[in-house]
Motif scaffolding. Structure first.
Motif, PDB file in Angstrom:
ATOM      1  N   TYR A 195      39.604  32.262  42.645  1.00  0.00           N
ATOM      2  CA  TYR A 195      40.636  32.273  41.603  1.00  0.00           C
ATOM      3  C   TYR A 195      40.447  33.476  40.684  1.00  0.00           C
ATOM      4  O   TYR A 195      39.314  33.866  40.383  1.00  0.00           O
ATOM      5  CB  TYR A 195      40.577  30.988  40.785  1.00  0.00           C
ATOM      6  CG  TYR A 195      41.044  29.768  41.551  1.00  0.00           C
ATOM      7  CD1 TYR A 195      42.373  29.357  41.495  1.00  0.00           C
ATOM      8  CD2 TYR A 195      40.156  29.039  42.335  1.00  0.00           C
ATOM      9  CE1 TYR A 195      42.804  28.248  42.194  1.00  0.00           C
ATOM     10  CE2 TYR A 195      40.584  27.923  43.041  1.00  0.00           C
ATOM     11  CZ  TYR A 195      41.904  27.536  42.967  1.00  0.00           C
ATOM     12  OH  TYR A 195      42.338  26.441  43.672  1.00  0.00           O
ATOM     13  N   VAL A 196      41.564  34.029  40.224  1.00  0.00           N
ATOM     14  CA  VAL A 196      41.523  35.186  39.320  1.00  0.00           C
ATOM     15  C   VAL A 196      42.411  34.899  38.112  1.00  0.00           C
ATOM     16  O   VAL A 196      43.426  34.214  38.215  1.00  0.00           O
ATOM     17  CB  VAL A 196      41.988  36.476  40.029  1.00  0.00           C
ATOM     18  CG1 VAL A 196      41.197  36.701  41.303  1.00  0.00           C
ATOM     19  CG2 VAL A 196      43.479  36.446  40.354  1.00  0.00           C
ATOM     20  N   TYR A 197      42.011  35.457  36.951  1.00  0.00           N
ATOM     21  CA  TYR A 197      42.782  35.218  35.729  1.00  0.00           C
ATOM     22  C   TYR A 197      42.363  36.219  34.657  1.00  0.00           C
ATOM     23  O   TYR A 197      41.567  37.117  34.917  1.00  0.00           O
ATOM     24  CB  TYR A 197      42.616  33.780  35.239  1.00  0.00           C
ATOM     25  CG  TYR A 197      41.197  33.258  35.201  1.00  0.00           C
ATOM     26  CD1 TYR A 197      40.478  33.247  34.016  1.00  0.00           C
ATOM     27  CD2 TYR A 197      40.577  32.760  36.347  1.00  0.00           C
ATOM     28  CE1 TYR A 197      39.183  32.766  33.964  1.00  0.00           C
ATOM     29  CE2 TYR A 197      39.275  32.268  36.305  1.00  0.00           C
ATOM     30  CZ  TYR A 197      38.588  32.283  35.112  1.00  0.00           C
ATOM     31  OH  TYR A 197      37.298  31.808  35.066  1.00  0.00           O
ATOM     32  N   ASP A 198      42.933  36.056  33.458  1.00  0.00           N
ATOM     33  CA  ASP A 198      42.708  36.967  32.327  1.00  0.00           C
ATOM     34  C   ASP A 198      43.064  38.401  32.696  1.00  0.00           C
ATOM     35  O   ASP A 198      42.204  39.285  32.782  1.00  0.00           O
ATOM     36  CB  ASP A 198      41.268  36.874  31.824  1.00  0.00           C
ATOM     37  CG  ASP A 198      40.999  35.614  31.018  1.00  0.00           C
ATOM     38  OD1 ASP A 198      41.895  34.739  30.985  1.00  0.00           O
ATOM     39  OD2 ASP A 198      39.914  35.502  30.431  1.00  0.00           O
ATOM     40  N   TYR A 199      44.357  38.623  32.864  1.00  0.00           N
ATOM     41  CA  TYR A 199      44.860  39.942  33.269  1.00  0.00           C
ATOM     42  C   TYR A 199      44.879  40.924  32.108  1.00  0.00           C
ATOM     43  O   TYR A 199      45.092  40.550  30.954  1.00  0.00           O
ATOM     44  CB  TYR A 199      46.272  39.817  33.841  1.00  0.00           C
ATOM     45  CG  TYR A 199      46.282  39.505  35.321  1.00  0.00           C
ATOM     46  CD1 TYR A 199      46.464  40.516  36.258  1.00  0.00           C
ATOM     47  CD2 TYR A 199      46.094  38.201  35.791  1.00  0.00           C
ATOM     48  CE1 TYR A 199      46.478  40.249  37.620  1.00  0.00           C
ATOM     49  CE2 TYR A 199      46.092  37.926  37.143  1.00  0.00           C
ATOM     50  CZ  TYR A 199      46.294  38.963  38.051  1.00  0.00           C
ATOM     51  OH  TYR A 199      46.284  38.686  39.393  1.00  0.00           O
ATOM     52  N   VAL A 200      44.666  42.197  32.465  1.00  0.00           N
ATOM     53  CA  VAL A 200      44.825  43.294  31.516  1.00  0.00           C
ATOM     54  C   VAL A 200      45.598  44.405  32.206  1.00  0.00           C
ATOM     55  O   VAL A 200      45.750  44.415  33.434  1.00  0.00           O
ATOM     56  CB  VAL A 200      43.464  43.840  31.018  1.00  0.00           C
ATOM     57  CG1 VAL A 200      42.687  42.767  30.266  1.00  0.00           C
ATOM     58  CG2 VAL A 200      42.650  44.421  32.170  1.00  0.00           C
ATOM     59  N   GLU A 201      46.068  45.351  31.404  1.00  0.00           N
ATOM     60  CA  GLU A 201      46.706  46.564  31.930  1.00  0.00           C
ATOM     61  C   GLU A 201      45.805  47.742  31.612  1.00  0.00           C
ATOM     62  O   GLU A 201      45.316  47.891  30.492  1.00  0.00           O
ATOM     63  CB  GLU A 201      48.084  46.754  31.302  1.00  0.00           C
ATOM     64  CG  GLU A 201      48.854  47.973  31.822  1.00  0.00           C
ATOM     65  CD  GLU A 201      48.504  49.244  31.068  1.00  0.00           C
ATOM     66  OE1 GLU A 201      48.540  50.334  31.676  1.00  0.00           O
ATOM     67  OE2 GLU A 201      48.174  49.147  29.862  1.00  0.00           O
ATOM     68  N   SER A 202      45.556  48.570  32.605  1.00  0.00           N
ATOM     69  CA  SER A 202      44.741  49.771  32.415  1.00  0.00           C
ATOM     70  C   SER A 202      45.339  50.915  33.221  1.00  0.00           C
ATOM     71  O   SER A 202      45.463  50.802  34.448  1.00  0.00           O
ATOM     72  CB  SER A 202      43.297  49.514  32.861  1.00  0.00           C
ATOM     73  OG  SER A 202      42.518  50.685  32.751  1.00  0.00           O
ATOM     74  N   GLY A 203      45.727  51.966  32.524  1.00  0.00           N
ATOM     75  CA  GLY A 203      46.272  53.124  33.217  1.00  0.00           C
ATOM     76  C   GLY A 203      47.527  52.830  33.999  1.00  0.00           C
ATOM     77  O   GLY A 203      47.824  53.504  34.998  1.00  0.00           O
ATOM     78  N   GLY A 204      48.270  51.812  33.575  1.00  0.00           N
ATOM     79  CA  GLY A 204      49.492  51.441  34.285  1.00  0.00           C
ATOM     80  C   GLY A 204      49.282  50.427  35.391  1.00  0.00           C
ATOM     81  O   GLY A 204      50.257  49.990  36.014  1.00  0.00           O
ATOM     82  N   ILE A 205      48.056  50.021  35.640  1.00  0.00           N
ATOM     83  CA  ILE A 205      47.740  49.043  36.678  1.00  0.00           C
ATOM     84  C   ILE A 205      47.372  47.721  36.015  1.00  0.00           C
ATOM     85  O   ILE A 205      46.619  47.685  35.038  1.00  0.00           O
ATOM     86  CB  ILE A 205      46.582  49.524  37.563  1.00  0.00           C
ATOM     87  CG1 ILE A 205      46.930  50.870  38.216  1.00  0.00           C
ATOM     88  CG2 ILE A 205      46.237  48.482  38.624  1.00  0.00           C
ATOM     89  CD1 ILE A 205      48.181  50.844  39.076  1.00  0.00           C
ATOM     90  N   VAL A 206      47.886  46.624  36.549  1.00  0.00           N
ATOM     91  CA  VAL A 206      47.652  45.283  36.018  1.00  0.00           C
ATOM     92  C   VAL A 206      46.680  44.575  36.960  1.00  0.00           C
ATOM     93  O   VAL A 206      46.926  44.489  38.171  1.00  0.00           O
ATOM     94  CB  VAL A 206      48.974  44.507  35.906  1.00  0.00           C
ATOM     95  CG1 VAL A 206      48.730  43.104  35.373  1.00  0.00           C
ATOM     96  CG2 VAL A 206      49.954  45.254  35.010  1.00  0.00           C
ATOM     97  N   LEU A 207      45.581  44.071  36.405  1.00  0.00           N
ATOM     98  CA  LEU A 207      44.590  43.430  37.264  1.00  0.00           C
ATOM     99  C   LEU A 207      43.799  42.384  36.484  1.00  0.00           C
ATOM    100  O   LEU A 207      43.718  42.446  35.253  1.00  0.00           O
ATOM    101  CB  LEU A 207      43.635  44.454  37.876  1.00  0.00           C
ATOM    102  CG  LEU A 207      42.543  45.066  36.997  1.00  0.00           C
ATOM    103  CD1 LEU A 207      41.494  45.740  37.869  1.00  0.00           C
ATOM    104  CD2 LEU A 207      43.133  46.067  36.024  1.00  0.00           C
ATOM    105  N   PRO A 208      43.221  41.395  37.206  1.00  0.00           N
ATOM    106  CA  PRO A 208      42.461  40.331  36.540  1.00  0.00           C
ATOM    107  C   PRO A 208      41.079  40.812  36.138  1.00  0.00           C
ATOM    108  O   PRO A 208      40.470  41.656  36.812  1.00  0.00           O
ATOM    109  CB  PRO A 208      42.376  39.239  37.610  1.00  0.00           C
ATOM    110  CG  PRO A 208      42.413  39.995  38.899  1.00  0.00           C
ATOM    111  CD  PRO A 208      43.314  41.175  38.665  1.00  0.00           C
TER     112      PRO A 208
END
Length: 239
Positions: A195-208
């Motif tokens: 399971y993955v969660y707590d997303y952030v955006e960095s450099g235009g990429i969205v990832l957990p």
């Protein structure tokens, strides 16, 4: 590219932005029962992982000593000094896991290999599914609580080292990744629900930023009593 995969890639930042980038770096803290079972319990210390985005290459610093790092590619894994001096290396590392079970102890090079392919995949998902050689098809959705998650089944090409050849990825209504299912072939084929969660955006990429992997029963449900692998990411930078 199938429609669902296109929507998923767009939700995570889009293919145009991904093509502009070449590498990612992040601070990580990892743990979980898998490493204890392998005789390598993890200290809660931070490390830095660096991956290339368009070829499978990863490095973790420090590793084993403050002046050491790993260098991973599918055909070779090594532990090196920061200046590149080789401390230990293994060519064709996948073959060394033949006959392994969940309880087979790992050495440092085994852990470096697992780290390398797993972290590379986690920092390039879902964009890696559009790379040459991958075969992707939509599968039956998964019901998790009140949400229905649409799924993609990916067959990995032989030149990409990963948990298993076939893996399933499930996405929420926002098309962000929620769960990743696979077998850990180098650990006796352990069936995992990740399971993955707590997303952030960095450099235009969205990832957990948080990942928790559990055993998976024959019906696909996660066995939540034991965290097999935990991974927390911070200070993520794409360039």
């Amino acid at each position: 590219m199938i429609e669902l995969l296109s929507e998923v890639i767009e939700a995570h930042g889009g293919s145009a932005r991904w093509r502009e980038l070449t590498r990612a770096q992040a601070t990580l803290i990892s743990g979980g029962h898998l490493f204890e079972a392998k005789g390598l319990p993890q200290e809660p210390m931070s490390r830095v992982v660096t991956v290339l985005l368009h070829e499978e290459h990863a490095s973790v610093t420090p590793f084993g000593a403050p002046d050491q790092k790993t260098d991973f590619r599918p055909g070779r894994v090594a532990i090196e000094k920061l200046d590149g001096q080789v401390v230990a290396e293994r060519i064709d590392p996948r073959t060394s896991f033949a006959g392994h079970t969940l309880d087979t102890p790992w050495g440092p090079l085994d852990r470096a290999y697992f780290n390398g392919y797993a972290l590379w995949a986690y920092l390039t998902t879902p964009f890696l599914l559009a790379m040459p050689g991958f075969t992707v098809a939509e599968i039956e959705p998964w019901q998790e609580g009140h949400e229905t998650w649409r799924g993609l089944r990916a067959t990995f090409p032989p030149e990409i080292a990963s948990h298993s050849t076939q893996q399933d990825f499930y996405f929420g209504p926002d098309r962000l990744l929620r769960r990743h299912d696979y077998h850990v072939d180098i650990a006796g084929g352990l069936a995992a629900a990740h399971y993955v969660y707590d997303y952030v955006e960095s450099g235009g990429i969205v990832l957990p930023t948080k990942r928790r992997a559990y055993r998976r029963d024959p019906n696909g449900y996660a066995l939540l009593d034991t965290v097999m692998v935990s991974l927390d990411l911070s200070d993520i930078r794409f360039s």
